[in-house]
Design an enzyme around this catalytic site. Structure first.
Site, PDB file in Angstrom:
ATOM      1  CD  GLU A  52      71.967  23.176  21.946  1.00  0.00           C
ATOM      2  OE1 GLU A  52      70.748  23.262  21.780  1.00  0.00           O
ATOM      3  OE2 GLU A  52      72.494  22.808  23.008  1.00  0.00           O
ATOM      4  CG  ASP A  53      68.992  26.479  22.172  1.00  0.00           C
ATOM      5  OD1 ASP A  53      70.125  26.023  22.380  1.00  0.00           O
ATOM      6  OD2 ASP A  53      68.132  26.572  23.071  1.00  0.00           O
TER       7      ASP A  53
ATOM      8  CG  ASP B  80      76.215  30.746  27.485  1.00  0.00           C
ATOM      9  OD1 ASP B  80      76.804  31.794  27.188  1.00  0.00           O
ATOM     10  OD2 ASP B  80      75.716  30.558  28.605  1.00  0.00           O
TER      11      ASP B  80
ATOM     12  CG  PHE C  19      69.224  35.170  29.333  1.00  0.00           C
ATOM     13  CD1 PHE C  19      69.878  33.960  29.509  1.00  0.00           C
ATOM     14  CD2 PHE C  19      67.839  35.175  29.263  1.00  0.00           C
ATOM     15  CE1 PHE C  19      69.161  32.779  29.614  1.00  0.00           C
ATOM     16  CE2 PHE C  19      67.119  33.990  29.370  1.00  0.00           C
ATOM     17  CZ  PHE C  19      67.788  32.799  29.548  1.00  0.00           C
TER      18      PHE C  19
ATOM     19  NE  ARG D 267      60.607  26.294  25.797  1.00  0.00           N
ATOM     20  CZ  ARG D 267      61.876  26.063  26.116  1.00  0.00           C
ATOM     21  NH1 ARG D 267      62.825  26.342  25.261  1.00  0.00           N
ATOM     22  NH2 ARG D 267      62.192  25.558  27.289  1.00  0.00           N
TER      23      ARG D 267
HETATM   24  P1  5GP Z   1      76.160  26.059  27.466  1.00  0.00           P
HETATM   25  O1  5GP Z   1      76.328  24.661  27.977  1.00  0.00           O
HETATM   26  O2  5GP Z   1      76.792  26.296  26.124  1.00  0.00           O
HETATM   27  O3  5GP Z   1      76.624  27.070  28.489  1.00  0.00           O
HETATM   28  O4  5GP Z   1      74.632  26.341  27.383  1.00  0.00           O
HETATM   29  C1  5GP Z   1      73.815  25.843  26.411  1.00  0.00           C
HETATM   30  C2  5GP Z   1      72.381  25.925  26.817  1.00  0.00           C
HETATM   31  O5  5GP Z   1      72.142  26.981  27.774  1.00  0.00           O
HETATM   32  C3  5GP Z   1      71.540  26.295  25.622  1.00  0.00           C
HETATM   33  O6  5GP Z   1      71.156  25.153  24.902  1.00  0.00           O
HETATM   34  C4  5GP Z   1      70.381  27.018  26.263  1.00  0.00           C
HETATM   35  O7  5GP Z   1      69.422  26.094  26.691  1.00  0.00           O
HETATM   36  C5  5GP Z   1      70.983  27.700  27.485  1.00  0.00           C
HETATM   37  N1  5GP Z   1      71.340  29.091  27.212  1.00  0.00           N
HETATM   38  C6  5GP Z   1      72.566  29.628  27.101  1.00  0.00           C
HETATM   39  N2  5GP Z   1      72.507  30.936  26.817  1.00  0.00           N
HETATM   40  C7  5GP Z   1      71.197  31.234  26.735  1.00  0.00           C
HETATM   41  C8  5GP Z   1      70.483  32.446  26.436  1.00  0.00           C
HETATM   42  O8  5GP Z   1      71.020  33.528  26.195  1.00  0.00           O
HETATM   43  N3  5GP Z   1      69.125  32.343  26.433  1.00  0.00           N
HETATM   44  C9  5GP Z   1      68.462  31.184  26.698  1.00  0.00           C
HETATM   45  N4  5GP Z   1      67.126  31.218  26.668  1.00  0.00           N
HETATM   46  N5  5GP Z   1      69.106  30.032  26.970  1.00  0.00           N
HETATM   47  C10 5GP Z   1      70.458  30.059  26.980  1.00  0.00           C
END
Ligand code: 5GP
Length: 212
Positions: A136-137, A140, A189, A202
């Site tokens: 996973e990238d 959050d 972010f 990207r």
């Molecule tokens: P979560 O469900 O953990 O809140 O969010 C996960 C997804 O939110 C990540 O896979 C990504 O797509 C997006 N996301 C969360 N934080 C960031 C960020 O700082 N930058 C970007 N580009 N996407 C984020």
């Protein structure tokens, strides 16, 4: 690195992004100006391309050490953000691996995470009895990953672990286990190295923060 240096490192981007329309989007708690000149938008480097490459190689070595070479290793990358991370991770692994992709949507454009996760593309093959790593990238709030771990666990893999390039622990809403973390970052972010803002950035080789 200054914004000018970043721009110099990316020839042509300023021209490509030039527009006279100024609009604002709210994304999470960040407000970013869209439109105007590219110089308004050039991300500030948070983690350089070299930092990222060094850490990804170290993660690849760590993962390889923990799975004997005669065992299977199946990496499931979450689109679109993890595609570069997966590519560099597997190229740094001196062993057989298989890969698959899943796409989910957790953030509607211009809003904060609702906690609702929608599957857009499922895996091509089953996970029964396999050693699986979710790639996973960024983690959050943790809601997306918790959902992914639950649905993949239900497919009876032999083992299931998670590798995330980035983690923002201060944002967590749910306790989710991540065995391999590239970098822990503050609540900013970020874009680049697979991560987007409105589908842009990207392709940057580094992780950057958008300026307001
Ligand atoms: P979560 O469900 O953990 O809140 O969010 C996960 C997804 O939110 C990540 O896979 C990504 O797509 C997006 N996301 C969360 N934080 C960031 C960020 O700082 N930058 C970007 N580009 N996407 C984020």
């Amino acid at each position: 690195m200054t914004r000018e240096k970043v721009l110099r490192g990316l020839p042509g981007r300023g021209k490509m992004e030039h527009t006279t329309t100024a609009r604002h989007f709210i994304f999470g708690r960040e407000m970013c100006k869209i439109g105007g000149h590219m110089s308004d938008l050039a991300p500030t480097v948070l983690l350089s391309a070299e930092d990222v490459q060094t850490r990804v190689k170290a993660l690849a070595r760590e993962i390889s050490r923990e799975y004997p070479p005669d065992e299977d290793l199946h990496l499931v990358a979450i689109l679109k953000g993890a595609f570069l991370f997966l590519g560099d991770l597997i190229r740094a692994m001196d062993r057989n691996v298989t890969i698959d992709f899943m796409a989910v949507s957790s953030y509607a454009k211009g809003t904060t995470s609702s906690g609702e996760v929608r599957m857009i593309k499922d895996l091509d093959s089953g996970l029964e009895g396999r050693n699986v790593i979710i790639v996973e990238d960024i983690v959050d709030t943790g809601l997306t990953l918790a959902y992914l771990q639950e649905i993949l666990h239900a497919r009876n893999p032999r083992t299931l672990r998670t590798a995330c390039l980035l983690s923002k622990p201060s944002r967590r809403k749910i306790d989710v286990k991540v065995e391999y973390v590239g970098f822990t970052i503050e609540d900013r972010f970020v874009v680049g190295y697979g991560l987007d803002f409105a589908e842009k950035y990207r392709n940057l080789p580094y992780i950057g923060v958008l300026n307001e």
